[in-house]
Design an enzyme around this catalytic site. Structure first.
Site, PDB file in Angstrom:
ATOM      1  N   ARG A  96       0.769  -0.936   0.009  1.00 30.92           N
ATOM      2  CA  ARG A  96       0.046   0.229  -0.170  1.00 30.92           C
ATOM      3  C   ARG A  96       0.967   1.364   0.028  1.00 30.92           C
ATOM      4  NH1 ARG A  96      -3.335   0.552   4.615  1.00 30.92           N
ATOM      5  NH2 ARG A  96      -4.626   1.879   3.523  1.00 30.92           N
ATOM      6  N   SER A 149       0.918   3.909   1.435  1.00 34.69           N
ATOM      7  CA  SER A 149       1.533   4.750   2.880  1.00 34.69           C
ATOM      8  C   SER A 149       2.692   4.185   3.155  1.00 34.69           C
ATOM      9  CB  SER A 149       0.160   4.341   3.725  1.00 34.69           C
ATOM     10  OG  SER A 149      -0.988   5.093   3.181  1.00 34.69           O
ATOM     11  N   ARG A 185       5.913   4.812   0.821  1.00 33.58           N
ATOM     12  CA  ARG A 185       6.494   5.797   1.053  1.00 33.58           C
ATOM     13  C   ARG A 185       7.602   5.871   2.134  1.00 33.58           C
ATOM     14  NH1 ARG A 185       1.649   9.968  -0.349  1.00 33.58           N
ATOM     15  NH2 ARG A 185       0.716   8.822  -2.143  1.00 33.58           N
ATOM     16  N   GLU A 238       8.214 -11.458   1.160  1.00 35.29           N
ATOM     17  CA  GLU A 238       9.518 -10.853   1.671  1.00 35.29           C
ATOM     18  C   GLU A 238       9.702  -9.589   1.720  1.00 35.29           C
ATOM     19  OE1 GLU A 238       8.909 -12.477  -1.566  1.00 35.29           O
ATOM     20  OE2 GLU A 238       9.549 -14.511  -0.981  1.00 35.29           O
ATOM     21  N   GLN A 273      -1.478  -5.013  -1.087  1.00 31.60           N
ATOM     22  CA  GLN A 273      -2.482  -4.907  -2.202  1.00 31.60           C
ATOM     23  C   GLN A 273      -2.121  -6.003  -3.035  1.00 31.60           C
ATOM     24  OE1 GLN A 273      -2.315  -1.029  -4.114  1.00 31.60           O
ATOM     25  NE2 GLN A 273      -4.083  -0.383  -2.685  1.00 31.60           N
ATOM     26  N   LYS A 330       8.537 -26.105  -3.860  1.00 31.09           N
ATOM     27  CA  LYS A 330       9.079 -25.908  -2.589  1.00 31.09           C
ATOM     28  C   LYS A 330       8.114 -25.127  -1.584  1.00 31.09           C
ATOM     29  CE  LYS A 330      12.554 -24.110  -4.497  1.00 31.09           C
ATOM     30  NZ  LYS A 330      13.974 -23.439  -4.689  1.00 31.09           N
ATOM     31  N   GLN A 337       1.419 -23.308   2.581  1.00 26.21           N
ATOM     32  CA  GLN A 337       2.133 -22.957   3.956  1.00 26.21           C
ATOM     33  C   GLN A 337       1.165 -21.991   4.788  1.00 26.21           C
ATOM     34  OE1 GLN A 337       5.295 -21.614   1.807  1.00 26.21           O
ATOM     35  NE2 GLN A 337       4.923 -19.555   1.727  1.00 26.21           N
TER      36      GLN A 337
END
Length: 213
Positions: free
Chosen positions: A123, A125, A128, A148, A167, A185, A189
């Site tokens: 997002r 926000s 930035r 990640e 998003q 792999k 999960q």
């Protein structure tokens, strides 16, 4: 969310980024699963907001001088030994240190149709603030998503478990795929999983080409 909220929505058969109505229709038909959806406004015009989960992995400097992505010997220290697991409750905070890679799982469990993949972005926000992610989710994937993230700035940043953080844009393909046509792999999960780069089958072939043990 109420099933009536999804009624009378029509989808198009063409490929491309799914719109609000198309996403809602797939959710109504259970062809796309995103759970829990805590608020209706998580679904935007062309994306769905996903939340920070409760499980985290942070990379740390271990006893080894480097992380070895070339060694699959079980007697060697695994890549995951360079990560520390931690958990937060919803509403608790997690500190992202500068230049320290971290992984977390989305709060939401996702199941994609076999002809839809997802592209994740922060997002605005949060982007930035100097945070970056890079993740794509293959068609047919099921499970929570391991994200990640890197704080590329020089100031620690605190985030909250449960906050709307990323998003997901869903892209429809012209034809379905078979996600489980071979062993993967990272699949199904529910907690973040560290890199398994050292499990790539090509490593053994490359070593044989160079006559390495």
């Amino acid at each position: 969310m109420e099933r009536g909220f999804f009624k009378n929505l029509k989808t198009k058969n063409s490929s491309g980024t799914l719109t609000n109505k198309e996403i809602n229709k797939l959710l109504y038909k259970n062809e796309l699963v995103i759970t829990p959806l805590l608020e209706k406004n998580q679904i935007g015009e062309v994306s769905v907001d996903l939340r920070v989960g409760t499980d985290f992995l942070t990379q740390h400097q271990g006893r080894d001088a480097f992380i070895d992505t070339t060694e699959d010997n079980i007697d060697k220290r695994a890549i995951k030994s360079h990560y520390t697991e931690t958990r937060r409750r919803l509403g608790e905070t997690f500190l992202l240190h500068p230049l320290q890679p971290a992984l977390f799982s989305t709060l939401e469990y996702i199941k994609l149709p076999t002809n839809v993949y997802a592209v994740l972005s922060l997002r605005s926000s949060y982007s930035r603030l100097g945070l970056t992610i890079s993740t794509i989710v293959q068609p047919g994937y099921c499970g929570c998503i391991s994200v990640e993230i890197l704080n590329s700035g020089n100031t620690p940043i605190k985030i909250m478990a449960g906050a709307r953080f990323i998003q997901a844009r869903f892209v429809k393909l012209n034809h379905p795929t078979d996600y489980f046509n071979y062993t993967r792999k990272y699949t199904c999960q529910v907690r973040p999983v560290s890199s398994k780069a050292n499990e790539d089958e090509e490593l053994l072939l490359l070593k044989k080409l160079n006559n390495l043990p």
